[in-house]
Scaffold this motif. Structure first.
Motif, PDB file in Angstrom:
ATOM      1  N   ASP A 235       0.823  -1.219   0.000  1.00 22.51           N
ATOM      2  CA  ASP A 235       0.000   0.000   0.000  1.00 22.51           C
ATOM      3  C   ASP A 235       0.850   1.258   0.000  1.00 22.51           C
ATOM      4  OD1 ASP A 235      -2.205  -1.551   0.037  1.00 22.51           O
ATOM      5  OD2 ASP A 235      -2.840  -1.085   2.072  1.00 22.51           O
ATOM      6  N   VAL A 236       2.072   1.140   0.513  1.00 25.65           N
ATOM      7  CA  VAL A 236       2.924   2.317   0.613  1.00 25.65           C
ATOM      8  C   VAL A 236       3.188   2.923  -0.753  1.00 25.65           C
ATOM      9  CG1 VAL A 236       5.013   0.892   0.540  1.00 25.65           C
ATOM     10  CG2 VAL A 236       5.116   3.198   1.511  1.00 25.65           C
ATOM     11  N   PHE A 237       3.299   2.055  -1.793  1.00 25.79           N
ATOM     12  CA  PHE A 237       3.547   2.576  -3.142  1.00 25.79           C
ATOM     13  C   PHE A 237       2.311   3.296  -3.676  1.00 25.79           C
ATOM     14  CE2 PHE A 237       6.504  -1.039  -2.759  1.00 25.79           C
ATOM     15  CZ  PHE A 237       7.706  -0.371  -2.991  1.00 25.79           C
ATOM     16  N   ILE A 238       1.136   2.757  -3.342  1.00 23.92           N
ATOM     17  CA  ILE A 238      -0.106   3.416  -3.750  1.00 23.92           C
ATOM     18  C   ILE A 238      -0.234   4.762  -3.056  1.00 23.92           C
ATOM     19  CG2 ILE A 238      -2.620   3.232  -3.755  1.00 23.92           C
ATOM     20  CD1 ILE A 238      -2.354   0.244  -3.915  1.00 23.92           C
ATOM     21  N   ILE A 239       0.123   4.801  -1.766  1.00 27.55           N
ATOM     22  CA  ILE A 239       0.048   6.053  -1.009  1.00 27.55           C
ATOM     23  C   ILE A 239       1.003   7.084  -1.603  1.00 27.55           C
ATOM     24  CG2 ILE A 239       0.471   7.111   1.233  1.00 27.55           C
ATOM     25  CD1 ILE A 239      -0.427   4.488   2.515  1.00 27.55           C
ATOM     26  N   GLN A 240       2.201   6.642  -1.995  1.00 28.40           N
ATOM     27  CA  GLN A 240       3.169   7.571  -2.587  1.00 28.40           C
ATOM     28  C   GLN A 240       2.642   8.134  -3.902  1.00 28.40           C
ATOM     29  OE1 GLN A 240       6.836   5.386  -2.899  1.00 28.40           O
ATOM     30  NE2 GLN A 240       7.349   5.621  -0.740  1.00 28.40           N
ATOM     31  N   ALA A 241       2.031   7.263  -4.727  1.00 29.12           N
ATOM     32  CA  ALA A 241       1.485   7.735  -6.004  1.00 29.12           C
ATOM     33  C   ALA A 241       0.344   8.722  -5.781  1.00 29.12           C
ATOM     34  CB  ALA A 241       1.011   6.538  -6.834  1.00 29.12           C
ATOM     35  N   LEU A 242      -0.526   8.400  -4.821  1.00 28.80           N
ATOM     36  CA  LEU A 242      -1.639   9.304  -4.525  1.00 28.80           C
ATOM     37  C   LEU A 242      -1.142  10.614  -3.915  1.00 28.80           C
ATOM     38  CD1 LEU A 242      -4.208   6.732  -3.041  1.00 28.80           C
ATOM     39  CD2 LEU A 242      -4.283   7.813  -5.305  1.00 28.80           C
ATOM     40  N   SER A 243      -0.092  10.546  -3.103  1.00 29.63           N
ATOM     41  CA  SER A 243       0.469  11.763  -2.502  1.00 29.63           C
ATOM     42  C   SER A 243       1.059  12.665  -3.575  1.00 29.63           C
ATOM     43  CB  SER A 243       1.538  11.408  -1.470  1.00 29.63           C
ATOM     44  OG  SER A 243       0.996  10.657  -0.412  1.00 29.63           O
ATOM     45  N   HIS A 244       1.706  12.041  -4.561  1.00 26.78           N
ATOM     46  CA  HIS A 244       2.258  12.827  -5.670  1.00 26.78           C
ATOM     47  C   HIS A 244       1.146  13.514  -6.444  1.00 26.78           C
ATOM     48  CE1 HIS A 244       4.983  13.981  -8.883  1.00 26.78           C
ATOM     49  NE2 HIS A 244       4.155  13.431  -9.761  1.00 26.78           N
ATOM     50  N   LEU A 245       0.054  12.766  -6.668  1.00 22.85           N
ATOM     51  CA  LEU A 245      -1.093  13.346  -7.371  1.00 22.85           C
ATOM     52  C   LEU A 245      -1.707  14.483  -6.559  1.00 22.85           C
ATOM     53  CD1 LEU A 245      -3.081  13.243  -9.766  1.00 22.85           C
ATOM     54  CD2 LEU A 245      -4.397  11.553  -8.485  1.00 22.85           C
ATOM     55  N   ALA A 246      -1.826  14.274  -5.261  1.00 17.38           N
ATOM     56  CA  ALA A 246      -2.394  15.310  -4.403  1.00 17.38           C
ATOM     57  C   ALA A 246      -1.503  16.542  -4.356  1.00 17.38           C
ATOM     58  CB  ALA A 246      -2.618  14.763  -2.994  1.00 17.38           C
ATOM     59  N   GLY A 247      -0.188  16.331  -4.404  1.00 17.31           N
ATOM     60  CA  GLY A 247       0.734  17.453  -4.378  1.00 17.31           C
ATOM     61  C   GLY A 247       0.643  18.316  -5.614  1.00 17.31           C
ATOM     62  N   GLU A 248       0.244  17.721  -6.747  1.00 17.63           N
ATOM     63  CA  GLU A 248       0.126  18.476  -7.989  1.00 17.63           C
ATOM     64  C   GLU A 248      -1.173  19.259  -8.059  1.00 17.63           C
ATOM     65  OE1 GLU A 248       0.560  15.675 -11.111  1.00 17.63           O
ATOM     66  OE2 GLU A 248       2.742  15.547 -10.931  1.00 17.63           O
ATOM     67  N   SER A 249      -2.137  18.909  -7.220  1.00 17.12           N
ATOM     68  CA  SER A 249      -3.433  19.579  -7.246  1.00 17.12           C
ATOM     69  C   SER A 249      -3.698  20.217  -5.893  1.00 17.12           C
ATOM     70  CB  SER A 249      -4.549  18.574  -7.581  1.00 17.12           C
ATOM     71  OG  SER A 249      -5.817  19.167  -7.469  1.00 17.12           O
ATOM     72  N   SER A 250      -3.844  21.532  -5.864  1.00 15.78           N
ATOM     73  CA  SER A 250      -4.122  22.229  -4.607  1.00 15.78           C
ATOM     74  C   SER A 250      -5.458  21.804  -4.020  1.00 15.78           C
ATOM     75  CB  SER A 250      -4.110  23.739  -4.843  1.00 15.78           C
ATOM     76  OG  SER A 250      -5.085  24.102  -5.810  1.00 15.78           O
ATOM     77  N   MET A 251      -6.396  21.367  -4.895  1.00 18.64           N
ATOM     78  CA  MET A 251      -7.717  20.945  -4.424  1.00 18.64           C
ATOM     79  C   MET A 251      -7.631  19.676  -3.585  1.00 18.64           C
ATOM     80  SD  MET A 251     -10.902  21.849  -4.603  1.00 18.64           S
ATOM     81  CE  MET A 251     -11.086  22.866  -6.064  1.00 18.64           C
ATOM     82  N   LEU A 252      -6.558  18.870  -3.798  1.00 24.74           N
ATOM     83  CA  LEU A 252      -6.449  17.591  -3.103  1.00 24.74           C
ATOM     84  C   LEU A 252      -5.517  17.624  -1.906  1.00 24.74           C
ATOM     85  CD1 LEU A 252      -6.193  15.231  -6.232  1.00 24.74           C
ATOM     86  CD2 LEU A 252      -8.232  15.784  -4.898  1.00 24.74           C
ATOM     87  N   LEU A 253      -4.939  18.784  -1.621  1.00 23.80           N
ATOM     88  CA  LEU A 253      -3.978  18.852  -0.518  1.00 23.80           C
ATOM     89  C   LEU A 253      -4.608  18.469   0.808  1.00 23.80           C
ATOM     90  CD1 LEU A 253      -1.958  22.081  -1.395  1.00 23.80           C
ATOM     91  CD2 LEU A 253      -1.176  19.710  -1.513  1.00 23.80           C
ATOM     92  N   GLY A 254      -5.879  18.787   0.986  1.00 26.48           N
ATOM     93  CA  GLY A 254      -6.549  18.471   2.240  1.00 26.48           C
ATOM     94  C   GLY A 254      -6.842  17.000   2.435  1.00 26.48           C
ATOM     95  N   LEU A 255      -6.574  16.180   1.433  1.00 28.31           N
ATOM     96  CA  LEU A 255      -6.888  14.755   1.511  1.00 28.31           C
ATOM     97  C   LEU A 255      -5.675  13.899   1.844  1.00 28.31           C
ATOM     98  CD1 LEU A 255      -9.192  14.404  -1.639  1.00 28.31           C
ATOM     99  CD2 LEU A 255      -9.892  14.662   0.740  1.00 28.31           C
ATOM    100  N   GLN A 256      -4.491  14.489   1.953  1.00 32.92           N
ATOM    101  CA  GLN A 256      -3.284  13.695   2.133  1.00 32.92           C
ATOM    102  C   GLN A 256      -3.335  12.846   3.399  1.00 32.92           C
ATOM    103  OE1 GLN A 256       0.002  16.471   1.803  1.00 32.92           O
ATOM    104  NE2 GLN A 256       0.284  15.928  -0.349  1.00 32.92           N
ATOM    105  N   ALA A 257      -3.926  13.354   4.459  1.00 30.55           N
ATOM    106  CA  ALA A 257      -3.997  12.588   5.708  1.00 30.55           C
ATOM    107  C   ALA A 257      -4.912  11.373   5.584  1.00 30.55           C
ATOM    108  CB  ALA A 257      -4.475  13.487   6.843  1.00 30.55           C
ATOM    109  N   LYS A 258      -5.788  11.367   4.576  1.00 25.33           N
ATOM    110  CA  LYS A 258      -6.749  10.282   4.411  1.00 25.33           C
ATOM    111  C   LYS A 258      -6.327   9.272   3.340  1.00 25.33           C
ATOM    112  CE  LYS A 258     -10.382  13.553   5.660  1.00 25.33           C
ATOM    113  NZ  LYS A 258     -11.615  14.247   5.241  1.00 25.33           N
ATOM    114  N   LEU A 259      -5.145   9.473   2.744  1.00 28.71           N
ATOM    115  CA  LEU A 259      -4.693   8.587   1.668  1.00 28.71           C
ATOM    116  C   LEU A 259      -4.473   7.137   2.125  1.00 28.71           C
ATOM    117  CD1 LEU A 259      -2.251  10.887  -0.336  1.00 28.71           C
ATOM    118  CD2 LEU A 259      -4.663  10.351  -0.777  1.00 28.71           C
ATOM    119  N   PRO A 260      -3.956   6.882   3.354  1.00 29.54           N
ATOM    120  CA  PRO A 260      -3.822   5.480   3.776  1.00 29.54           C
ATOM    121  C   PRO A 260      -5.154   4.735   3.773  1.00 29.54           C
ATOM    122  CG  PRO A 260      -2.492   6.888   5.176  1.00 29.54           C
ATOM    123  CD  PRO A 260      -3.304   7.804   4.314  1.00 29.54           C
TER     124      PRO A 260
END
Length: 303
Positions: A235-260
Motif C-alpha cells: 500500500d505504501v507505493f499506492i500512497i506515494q502515487a496518490l500523494s504525488h497526485l495530491a501534491g500536484e493539485s491544490s484541491m487535493l492537498l486536504g486529503l493527504q492525511a486520508k490517503l492510507p
C-alpha cells in the motif's frame, strides 16, 4: 511419460497461478476504480465534499461583511445538493467511459445560485457595512444587486460536460480510457474461461485421478491466495502515487492525511480474493487426504 506429464502439469499450474492472480487484479479494478458506486462512497467516506467547500470559501463573494461562521452555514446548506449532483455526474461519466451513452451532462446551477443569494441577502441586511448604515432602501438594493452580480459571475447558470466542452485533446485521452475499460471487460471473461481450461488440462495430465488433481490445484490456490494477500501490503507505493497526485493539485492537498484509508479500500477486494483462494486451497488439501492413491496398472505406469 510420467515425467513428461509431470512437467506439463507443473507448466499448467504455473499458468493457472498467473491467470488467477491477473483475474484478481481485474476483479479489484472492476470493484474499485471502475465502479461508480465505489467512487461515490469513497468521496463521502473521505469527506471530499468538505475539502472542496473549504477551497470554495475563498471564492465566495460578499465576504467583506460576512464572518467565517456565517460562510460555513451558507456552504453547509448547499452541501447536500453538491453531493447529489456530483453523484449524478460521476455516474454519467462512467456510463460514457463504458460506452453506454454519449458524454452530454448538463446541470442547472440556478438552485445553488438562489440558495447562496438568499443566504447572503438575509445576512447582509442584518449586518450592513458602516458606509450603508442609515441609507435609503434603493441604495441598499443597489448594493445587493452588486453582490448578486458577483455571485452570478462566480457561479455559472449551468454546468456542462460534453466532448465539445472538454476539447479534442481530452476527448482523445478519454477514448484511450474507454479502450482500456473495454480490454478489462474482455479480459475478465477470457481469464475465467482460460482458468477453467487450465484446470481441465491439469486434470487430464493426472489421468483424472482426484488425489493428484486436488493436490496440484490446492497448491496453486494457496500460492495465489498468499500472493493476493501479501500484494496489498505494498500500500505504501499506492500512497506515494496518490500523494504525488495530491501534491500536484491544490484541491487535493486536504486529503493527504486520508490517503492510507483510500489505499486500504482500493486493495481490500484483492485481500478478500486472496483469502478466498487460500481457504479453498486449504480445503482442497484436506479433501485430497480423503482420496486413496489409485493403483496404476503396469501398462499405464509406462505410459
Amino acid at each position: 511419460m510420467s515425467v513428461v506429464r509431470g512437467f506439463f502439469s507443473g507448466v499448467f499450474c504455473f499458468l493457472l497461478f498467473d491467470v488467477l492472480a491477473l483475474l484478481g487484479i481485474i476483479i479489484t479494478l472492476n470493484l474499485t476504480v471502475l465502479n461508480p458506486d465505489f467512487v461515490t462512497s469513497e468521496l463521502d467516506k473521505l469527506d471530499v465534499y468538505s475539502v472542496v467547500i473549504e477551497q470554495a470559501k475563498a471564492k465566495l463573494p460578499g465576504q467583506e461583511f460576512i464572518d467565517a461562521e456565517t460562510v460555513d452555514k451558507v456552504l453547509a446548506d448547499v452541501k447536500p445538493w453538491l453531493e447529489e449532483q456530483a453523484d449524478a455526474v460521476i455516474r454519467d461519466v462512467y456510463a460514457y467511459l463504458k460506452g453506454e451513452q454519449e458524454l452530454n451532462v448538463t446541470i442547472s446551477l440556478e438552485q445553488l445560485r438562489n440558495a447562496v443569494k438568499e443566504n447572503l441577502r438575509e445576512i447582509a441586511l442584518n449586518s450592513l457595512p458602516p458606509e450603508l448604515q442609515g441609507v435609503s432602501q434603493s441604495q441598499i438594493d443597489a448594493y445587493m444587486s452588486q453582490v448578486d452580480a458577483e455571485i452570478d459571475k462566480a457561479i455559472p447558470a449551468n454546468f456542462e460536460l460534453s466532448e465539445a466542452v472538454v476539447g479534442s485533446q481530452v476527448v482523445v485521452q478519454l477514448e484511450q480510457v474507454r479502450k482500456i475499460i473495454g480490454y478489462v471487460d474482455t479480459a475478465y471473461k477470457w481469464l475465467i474461461g482460460l482458468a477453467v481450461v487450465l484446470v481441465l488440462l491439469i486434470a487430464l495430465m493426472h489421468w483424472w485421478q482426484p488425489k493428484p488433481i486436488t493436490r496440484s490445484i490446492s497448491i496453486t490456490f494457496i500460492l495465489v491466495g498468499a500472493a493476493c494477500i501479501l500484494g496489498p501490503l505494498l500500500d505504501v507505493f499506492i500512497i506515494q502515487a496518490l500523494s504525488h497526485l495530491a501534491g500536484e493539485s491544490s484541491m487535493l492537498l486536504g486529503l493527504q492525511a486520508k490517503l492510507p484509508q483510500l489505499a486500504a479500500d482500493l486493495t481490500s477486494p484483492m485481500r478478500m480474493y486472496g483469502i478466498g483462494f487460500l481457504s479453498a486451497g486449504v480445503v482442497l488439501i484436506i479433501i485430497s487426504f480423503l482420496f486413496r492413491t489409485p493403483e496404476v496398472s503396469p501398462g499405464l505406469r509406462n505410459t
